[in-house]
Design an enzyme around this catalytic site. Structure first.
Site, PDB file in Angstrom:
ATOM      1  N   LYS A  14       0.849  -1.202   0.000  1.00 27.14           N
ATOM      2  CA  LYS A  14       0.000   0.000   0.000  1.00 27.14           C
ATOM      3  C   LYS A  14       0.888   1.257   0.000  1.00 27.14           C
ATOM      4  O   LYS A  14       2.102   1.168   0.096  1.00 27.14           O
ATOM      5  CB  LYS A  14      -0.950  -0.030   1.194  1.00 27.14           C
ATOM      6  CG  LYS A  14      -1.733  -1.363   1.340  1.00 27.14           C
ATOM      7  CD  LYS A  14      -2.777  -1.580   0.249  1.00 27.14           C
ATOM      8  CE  LYS A  14      -3.300  -2.991   0.163  1.00 27.14           C
ATOM      9  NZ  LYS A  14      -4.270  -3.387   1.167  1.00 27.14           N
TER      10      LYS A  14
HETATM   11  C1  LIG Z   1      -5.170  -4.565   1.685  1.00 32.41           C
HETATM   12  C2  LIG Z   1      -6.656  -4.552   1.695  1.00 32.41           C
HETATM   13  C3  LIG Z   1      -7.420  -4.903   2.812  1.00 32.41           C
HETATM   14  C4  LIG Z   1      -6.857  -5.556   4.039  1.00 32.41           C
HETATM   15  O1  LIG Z   1      -5.780  -5.009   4.562  1.00 32.41           O
HETATM   16  P1  LIG Z   1      -4.724  -5.865   5.402  1.00 32.41           P
HETATM   17  O2  LIG Z   1      -3.944  -4.769   6.033  1.00 32.41           O
HETATM   18  O3  LIG Z   1      -3.935  -6.656   4.428  1.00 32.41           O
HETATM   19  O4  LIG Z   1      -5.460  -6.695   6.375  1.00 32.41           O
HETATM   20  C5  LIG Z   1      -8.795  -4.730   2.769  1.00 32.41           C
HETATM   21  N1  LIG Z   1      -9.402  -4.282   1.675  1.00 32.41           N
HETATM   22  C6  LIG Z   1      -8.717  -3.980   0.560  1.00 32.41           C
HETATM   23  C7  LIG Z   1      -9.461  -3.480  -0.635  1.00 32.41           C
HETATM   24  C8  LIG Z   1      -7.334  -4.132   0.533  1.00 32.41           C
HETATM   25  O5  LIG Z   1      -6.667  -3.867  -0.582  1.00 32.41           O
END
Ligand SMILES: *Cc1c(COP(=O)(O)O)cnc(C)c1O
Length: 405
Positions: free
Chosen positions: A203
């Site tokens: 991210k």
């Molecule tokens: C990355 C992501 C999540 C979950 O995040 P984590 O930190 O990996 O638990 C939820 N929704 C979307 C759309 C994501 O891309």
């Protein structure tokens, strides 16, 4: 002429030819520098490793950046989604409308609480939830709508907010792709009632694992903090500084805390968010330019109302322009050293959902578009040369797999 062209075609790496890259290019990757490392070391040497002043500072700085009154940190984005659904009041039998194309965590979070995900189809050009499809999925049991800012592009919040208001529903924004994105110059994080973020390494900013929920409602913020900490209204440091020994558990909560070490990294990364977004945009613009002359691939459309956070660069293969299916192009890209990826299979197609009675073809646009999708590498550590390698690999593959070749 055609024969001459055929003879000059390079042998694809998947067929034993020389790959475009020796060192594979990942689709996503964190950028960690010396200031990040120093911040983490400082946290490690401090009195608090969890629930200390750095967590509080990360939350307040993050809230400020997102234009929200409150930010509550979590150990990952999935926990943040679980908490957002819980404080939104999702319970057994409550329907939550989610887009067909998103990460499984979005809809799983409703199921954690006994809720029922209801899948709405997406707009073919953006793959964002289609407000008209949301309206079609409303029932007397609908409690919430989850807007997912897929690929880093904010949804149509004008329409979604209007639908939520008119039908007395809670709008939750899953902005796990969209740290730093804006809709009509307003940061996601201050648009929906609750907004969730993830700090997974792919991210925009990372804490290793981590998440956040932002809201403007003090009562929701209080309940988010309780949900994160065993359903207790105070944390250890608060009680310690006040000289309290006892605590009261008010609801069933979890241990979903983020550590001081992670928060120190998050604070340090947050300082470079604007810079990271610029670096990502530079790569996205380079791809846009290259593909504007290459009708065999169709990048997702971008609305003029948004500031995109460029989490993913998703292309759709124009099916008429290729002799092979998407999976073959994806495999050929991987063989060339391009870490292309796929986001996402419509959620109801997964065995877990199928076994719970979801049909495999609930959303025809999502089903159709999914078969054409490829996510190309996009992250802040990429160079323009890396982006050129990706484009060159696609052109090389098209020379062999293109319908005209
Ligand atoms: C990355 C992501 C999540 C979950 O995040 P984590 O930190 O990996 O638990 C939820 N929704 C979307 C759309 C994501 O891309």
């Amino acid at each position: 002429m055609r024969k001459a062209q055929a003879r000059t075609k390079a042998v694809l790496a998947i067929d034993g030819g020389k790959p475009i890259r020796k060192q594979p290019l990942p689709y996503g990757r964190q950028q960690i520098d010396q200031t990040d490392i120093a911040a983490v070391v400082k946290a490690l040497k401090s009195d608090w490793l969890t629930s200390g002043p750095t967590v509080a500072k990360f939350e307040s700085e993050f809230a400020k950046k997102m234009g929200a009154a409150f930010a509550v940190s979590f150990c990952n984005g999935t926990a943040a989604l679980h908490a957002a659904m819980a404080v939104a009041g999702i319970g057994p039998g409550d329907e939550v409308i989610v887009p067909a194309i998103t990460f499984i965590a979005t809809s799983n979070a409703a199921i954690y609480l006994g809720g029922v995900p209801v899948f709405a189809d997406v707009q073919p050009s953006t793959l964002l939830i289609d407000p008209n499809e949301v309206i079609k999925k409303l029932t007397p049991r609908t409690r919430a709508i989850v807007a997912v800012d897929y690929a880093g592009q904010p949804c149509d919040y004008d329409s979604l907010n209007a639908i939520a208001e008119k039908n007395n529903l809670i709008l939750i924004s899953d902005a796990c792709h969209a740290v730093g994105a804006k809709f009509r110059k307003k940061s996601v994080g201050s648009i929906a009632t609750l907004t969730t973020f993830s700090f997974h390494p792919v991210k925009q900013i990372t804490t290793g694992e981590g998440g956040m929920v932002t809201t403007n409602h003090p009562e929701l913020a209080r309940r988010l903090r309780m949900f994160r900490g065993h359903g207790i209204g105070s944390d250890f440091r608060e009680r310690f500084t006040k000289g309290q020994f006892t605590y009261e558990m008010e609801t069933l909560g979890f241990n979903y805390r983020l550590t001081e070490i992670q928060s120190a990294l998050g604070l340090s990364q947050l300082k470079r968010l604007a810079h990271f977004l610029k670096l990502r945009k530079r790569i996205a613009v380079a791809y846009d330019r290259a593909f504007s002359k290459f009708p065999a691939v169709i990048p997702l459309a971008t609305s003029t109302k948004v500031d995109h956070a460029h989490h993913l660069y998703v292309i759709k293969l124009n099916p008429a322009a290729w002799k092979v299916k998407r999976d073959q192009v994806l495999a050929a890209l991987r063989a060339e050293g391009i870490g292309a990826n796929l986001h996402y299979q419509p959620i109801y197609q997964h065995p877990f959902y199928r076994e719970r009675g979801y049909a495999p073809n609930i959303c025809p646009i999502a089903d159709r578009e999914f078969l054409t999708l490829i996510s190309l590498p996009l992250h802040q550590s990429m160079t323009l040369k890396d982006a050129k390698d990706v484009v060159d690999a696609l052109l090389k593959i098209y020379a062999v797999y293109g319908a005209e070749s």
